[in-house]
Design a protein around this motif. Structure first.
Motif, short mmCIF file in Angstrom:
data_model
loop_
_atom_site.label_atom_id
_atom_site.label_comp_id
_atom_site.label_asym_id
_atom_site.label_seq_id
_atom_site.Cartn_x
_atom_site.Cartn_y
_atom_site.Cartn_z
N PRO A 191 0.81 -1.23 0.00
CA PRO A 191 0.00 0.00 0.00
C PRO A 191 0.84 1.27 0.00
O PRO A 191 0.42 2.29 -0.57
CB PRO A 191 -0.81 -0.13 1.30
CG PRO A 191 -0.93 -1.60 1.52
CD PRO A 191 0.36 -2.19 1.05
N LEU A 192 2.04 1.23 0.59
CA LEU A 192 2.90 2.41 0.60
C LEU A 192 3.45 2.75 -0.79
O LEU A 192 3.98 3.84 -0.99
CB LEU A 192 4.07 2.21 1.58
CG LEU A 192 3.71 2.24 3.06
CD1 LEU A 192 4.92 1.88 3.92
CD2 LEU A 192 3.17 3.60 3.46
N GLY A 193 3.31 1.83 -1.72
CA GLY A 193 3.77 2.10 -3.08
C GLY A 193 2.75 2.81 -3.94
O GLY A 193 3.02 3.08 -5.12
N ALA A 194 1.60 3.15 -3.37
CA ALA A 194 0.54 3.78 -4.17
C ALA A 194 0.99 5.11 -4.76
O ALA A 194 0.67 5.44 -5.90
CB ALA A 194 -0.71 3.98 -3.31
N GLY A 195 1.73 5.87 -3.98
CA GLY A 195 2.19 7.17 -4.49
C GLY A 195 3.17 7.03 -5.65
O GLY A 195 3.13 7.81 -6.61
N MET A 196 4.07 6.03 -5.57
CA MET A 196 5.01 5.81 -6.65
C MET A 196 4.26 5.42 -7.92
O MET A 196 4.59 5.88 -9.03
CB MET A 196 6.02 4.72 -6.28
CG MET A 196 7.07 4.46 -7.37
SD MET A 196 8.34 3.26 -6.90
CE MET A 196 7.40 1.73 -6.96
N LYS A 197 3.23 4.58 -7.78
CA LYS A 197 2.46 4.17 -8.94
C LYS A 197 1.69 5.36 -9.53
O LYS A 197 1.56 5.48 -10.76
CB LYS A 197 1.50 3.04 -8.56
CG LYS A 197 2.21 1.73 -8.25
CD LYS A 197 1.26 0.56 -8.13
CE LYS A 197 0.47 0.60 -6.86
NZ LYS A 197 -0.34 -0.62 -6.66
#
Length: 273
Positions: A191-197
């Motif tokens: 979930p912490l990768g949402a911003g990178m995506k």
């Protein structure tokens, strides 16, 4: 410099500006660059042109085209202090992994067998320095994620025997390409990768679903007491990484806030202001 887009992770950064941040907790940073220009050919090329012109005047004919010679065959075995050939590196890596290490070890993806990091030419023994026939040896390094240990094996390429083995804990050599890819895969799925995506989609208009869509680099992260979430306290004993992802043919994505613990397969966010 390209336009900086402020949203999601905070910014999508162009060029290599991202590499200057957070160096106090990073080691072994390497960002992609470009090859330097050849600065040795100026005077020679001038003489070559002059000689060609003189030859054309004297002979009255066209100068024959230059011939580019192909690179010599590498061969399956080097000599002396020559760099290891591809064949020697592959052979050394196979010889270094005995059945016990293959069955008990674990690579970065969780599969059986340790993660191969590198194969280098070993220094000759002190009594072999002047021996032209001294055996060639290779040092093969692995990271065993099952034991969180760096395993280094010295292989005699003449005899095919492993002459020395060392196992070290808390030692974190530079990461391999496979480890960068797995770190990105874990971050994309978290979930912490949402911003990178979201930043990737801003830059390309496409969804980010695979590490193959990025150019990846990064640095080993070691825990700094009191400077990170408790989940990262074991970084240094565990194999942890901060990523510097870049859109292929596009901008850098600022992922400095995230640390991926490859040993625990967890992601945590740093408070870096």
């Amino acid at each position: 410099m390209r336009k900086i887009v402020h949203r999601h992770l905070g910014k999508v950064v162009a060029g290599a500006a991202i590499a200057v941040a957070g160096t106090a907790v990073m080691v072994g940073i390497t960002l992609p660059g470009t090859a330097g220009a050849d600065d040795t050919g100026g005077s020679n090329s001038g003489r070559s042109a002059q000689q060609a012109a003189q030859a054309q005047e004297q002979g009255g004919g066209a100068v024959p085209p230059g011939v580019v010679e192909g690179a010599p065959d590498e061969g399956d075995k080097g000599t002396g202090n020559d760099p290891l050939t591809d064949d020697e590196m592959d052979r050394a890596a196979k010889l270094a992994v005995n059945p016990q290490l293959r069955s008990a070890g674990e690579n970065v993806e969780g599969d059986r067998g340790p993660q191969r990091l590198g194969v280098d030419l070993a220094e000759p023994d002190a009594d072999e320095l002047d021996d032209a026939n001294a055996p060639r040896r290779a040092e093969v390094s692995f990271y065993d994620y099952k034991a969180d240990a760096l395993v280094t094996k010295t292989v005699n390429l003449d005899t095919g025997k492993v002459e020395q083995t060392s196992t070290e804990h808390g030692v974190q050599p530079p990461l391999s390409r496979a480890e960068y890819a797995e770190a990105a895969r874990i971050l994309i799925a978290d979930p912490l990768g949402a911003g990178m995506k979201a930043d990737y989609k801003d830059a390309t208009g496409k969804e980010l679903s695979s590490p193959d869509q990025l150019l990846l680099n990064g640095a080993v992260y070691r825990a700094t007491p009191g400077a990170q979430p408790a989940v990262l306290d074991q970084c240094g004993e565990h194999r942890c990484v901060r990523l510097f992802p870049k859109v292929k043919n596009g901008p850098w994505i600022d992922a400095r806030s995230f640390v991926i613990d490859l040993s625990a397969r967890k992601v945590a966010k740093l408070d870096i202001g």
